[in-house]
Design an enzyme around this catalytic site. Structure first.
Site, PDB file in Angstrom:
ATOM      1  N   GLY A   1     -51.101 -39.788 -29.048  1.00 60.59           N
ATOM      2  CA  GLY A   1     -51.750 -39.210 -27.751  1.00 60.59           C
ATOM      3  C   GLY A   1     -51.824 -41.014 -27.143  1.00 60.59           C
TER       4      GLY A   1
ATOM      5  N   HIS B   1     -34.316 -52.720 -19.762  1.00 63.18           N
ATOM      6  CA  HIS B   1     -35.472 -52.020 -21.298  1.00 63.18           C
ATOM      7  C   HIS B   1     -36.267 -53.575 -21.805  1.00 63.18           C
ATOM      8  CE1 HIS B   1     -36.396 -51.206 -25.191  1.00 63.18           C
ATOM      9  NE2 HIS B   1     -37.497 -50.322 -24.522  1.00 63.18           N
TER      10      HIS B   1
ATOM     11  N   HIS C   1     -25.329 -37.545 -29.579  1.00 67.44           N
ATOM     12  CA  HIS C   1     -24.075 -36.380 -29.177  1.00 67.44           C
ATOM     13  C   HIS C   1     -23.088 -36.076 -28.196  1.00 67.44           C
ATOM     14  CE1 HIS C   1     -28.417 -36.882 -26.671  1.00 67.44           C
ATOM     15  NE2 HIS C   1     -27.421 -36.234 -25.888  1.00 67.44           N
TER      16      HIS C   1
ATOM     17  N   HIS D   1     -35.284 -49.410 -12.784  1.00 71.84           N
ATOM     18  CA  HIS D   1     -33.773 -48.340 -12.472  1.00 71.84           C
ATOM     19  C   HIS D   1     -33.868 -49.074 -11.061  1.00 71.84           C
ATOM     20  CE1 HIS D   1     -33.836 -45.573 -16.190  1.00 71.84           C
ATOM     21  NE2 HIS D   1     -35.152 -45.463 -15.478  1.00 71.84           N
TER      22      HIS D   1
ATOM     23  N   ASN E   1     -38.930 -54.672 -24.574  1.00 70.06           N
ATOM     24  CA  ASN E   1     -40.279 -54.432 -25.018  1.00 70.06           C
ATOM     25  C   ASN E   1     -40.610 -55.299 -26.315  1.00 70.06           C
ATOM     26  OD1 ASN E   1     -40.409 -53.373 -27.716  1.00 70.06           O
ATOM     27  ND2 ASN E   1     -38.896 -51.672 -26.124  1.00 70.06           N
ATOM     28  N   THR E   2     -41.593 -55.727 -26.260  1.00 69.78           N
ATOM     29  CA  THR E   2     -42.108 -56.672 -27.395  1.00 69.78           C
ATOM     30  C   THR E   2     -43.323 -56.027 -27.907  1.00 69.78           C
ATOM     31  OG1 THR E   2     -42.686 -58.053 -26.706  1.00 69.78           O
ATOM     32  CG2 THR E   2     -40.837 -58.239 -27.059  1.00 69.78           C
ATOM     33  N   ARG E   3     -43.455 -55.631 -29.297  1.00 71.69           N
ATOM     34  CA  ARG E   3     -44.427 -55.260 -29.854  1.00 71.69           C
ATOM     35  C   ARG E   3     -44.972 -55.653 -31.830  1.00 71.69           C
ATOM     36  NH1 ARG E   3     -40.426 -51.901 -29.956  1.00 71.69           N
ATOM     37  NH2 ARG E   3     -39.443 -51.530 -32.016  1.00 71.69           N
TER      38      ARG E   3
ATOM     39  N   SER F   1     -43.724 -52.560 -22.802  1.00 72.37           N
ATOM     40  CA  SER F   1     -42.875 -51.648 -22.562  1.00 72.37           C
ATOM     41  C   SER F   1     -42.217 -51.831 -21.023  1.00 72.37           C
ATOM     42  CB  SER F   1     -42.856 -50.461 -22.756  1.00 72.37           C
ATOM     43  OG  SER F   1     -41.423 -49.545 -22.871  1.00 72.37           O
TER      44      SER F   1
END
Length: 296
Positions: A279, A132, A196, A122, A134-136, A118
């Site tokens: 966790g 941004h 929002h 900035h 990420n790969t997973r 990840s």
């Protein structure tokens, strides 16, 4: 004794670590080469590397990873590149979330294994977009899948930067399936939307999840292609903008846009929710937050 998917897990975990190493080296080289602009007099930024651990309910080994963060560099104001491989038992809330996504049997056997990379950057220069990636890979005894993507988050938008970034991702997608880019671009537009605020958090990219075509090697190859496309997509945009002069108004726009980014990551981002619920090290999970932001 070797268990089913142990080989595949090891291959995926090793590749995420290899990609991390290459990106860290490329970003530090970019810092070294920055010789212009108001930040050029700073020391070249370097990553601080910290081992992370996942908290286990029984106190046993539950995996962990590396958190690599650079702060106050010449090009990067804050960038994190994290890798982790974690495993154990999902808690009740996570089990319900997985069941809602259609993972069979997860409430009777909540064992899981997950590994990935990840990255969030900035930038010092407001003309240089945040980014941004990420790969997973995720595994349970009942299912496995890949996910990831990359998206560009400029506070000052340039059409040529957006086009170049998307073109690099499209090339990676097209080499694997003719419909991947359009599907995953549309998914990114939907996923990286801030309800929002009634707007996207950036200019998009690609996003995919739950990728399991039944061919693990093909899906892993595509996930590698997404990771491999990141530096060719992002570095040219950064090099184009990093020496561009900026004003106080530009910096103000950047700080306000960072507020939008933080709102999204804290309220909606699936990875943030999963990391905190299972966790994992909170500092690593919240690495994506900007160093300074503003709200009105």
């Amino acid at each position: 004794m070797t268990q089913p998917f142990d080989t595949e897990k090891a291959r995926a975990s090793a590749w995420f670590r290899e990609l991390r190493d290459r990106i860290v080296a490329a970003f530090e080289a970019l810092e070294d080469s920055q010789a212009e602009g108001p930040m050029a007099g700073l020391p070249a930024g370097r990553f601080e590397v910290t081992e992370t651990k996942r908290a286990s309910d029984d106190g046993g080994d539950a995996g962990g990873g590396l958190m690599s963060v650079m702060r106050g560099g010449r090009v990067f104001e804050k960038v994190g590149v994290n890798v982790s491989t974690v495993y154990g038992k999902l808690g009740e809330a996570a089990q319900k979330a997985m069941a809602a996504r259609g993972v069979p049997g997860i409430e009777t056997d909540p064992s899981f294994w997950a590994s990935g990379i990840s990255l969030v950057a900035h930038m010092q220069n407001p003309h240089t977009p945040a980014v941004h990636m990420n790969t997973r890979m995720f595994w349970t005894p009942h299912a496995w899948w890949f996910g990831g993507g990359a998206d560009l988050n400029p506070c000052i938008e340039y059409d040529e930067d957006t086009a170049a970034f998307h073109a690099a991702l499209k090339t990676a997608c097209d080499a694997h399936a003719s419909d991947y880019y359009e599907r995953f671009k549309a998914w990114a537009d939907e996923y990286f939307f801030v309800p929002h605020r009634g707007r996207a958090r950036g200019v998009g990219g690609i996003f995919y999840d739950d990728l399991n075509t039944g061919d693990w090697d093909a899906d892993f190859a595509f996930t590698r292609a997404v990771g491999e496309a990141f530096l060719p997509a992002f570095l040219p945009v950064t090099e184009r903008r990093r020496n561009q002069p900026w004003t106080e108004a530009d910096k103000e726009a950047q700080l306000v846009h960072r507020g939008l980014y933080a709102e999204y990551n804290l309220v909606y981002d699936r990875g943030t929710k999963f990391g905190l619920a299972t966790g994992h090290d909170a500092n690593a999970v919240l690495m994506s937050l900007p160093p300074v932001a503003k709200w009105y």
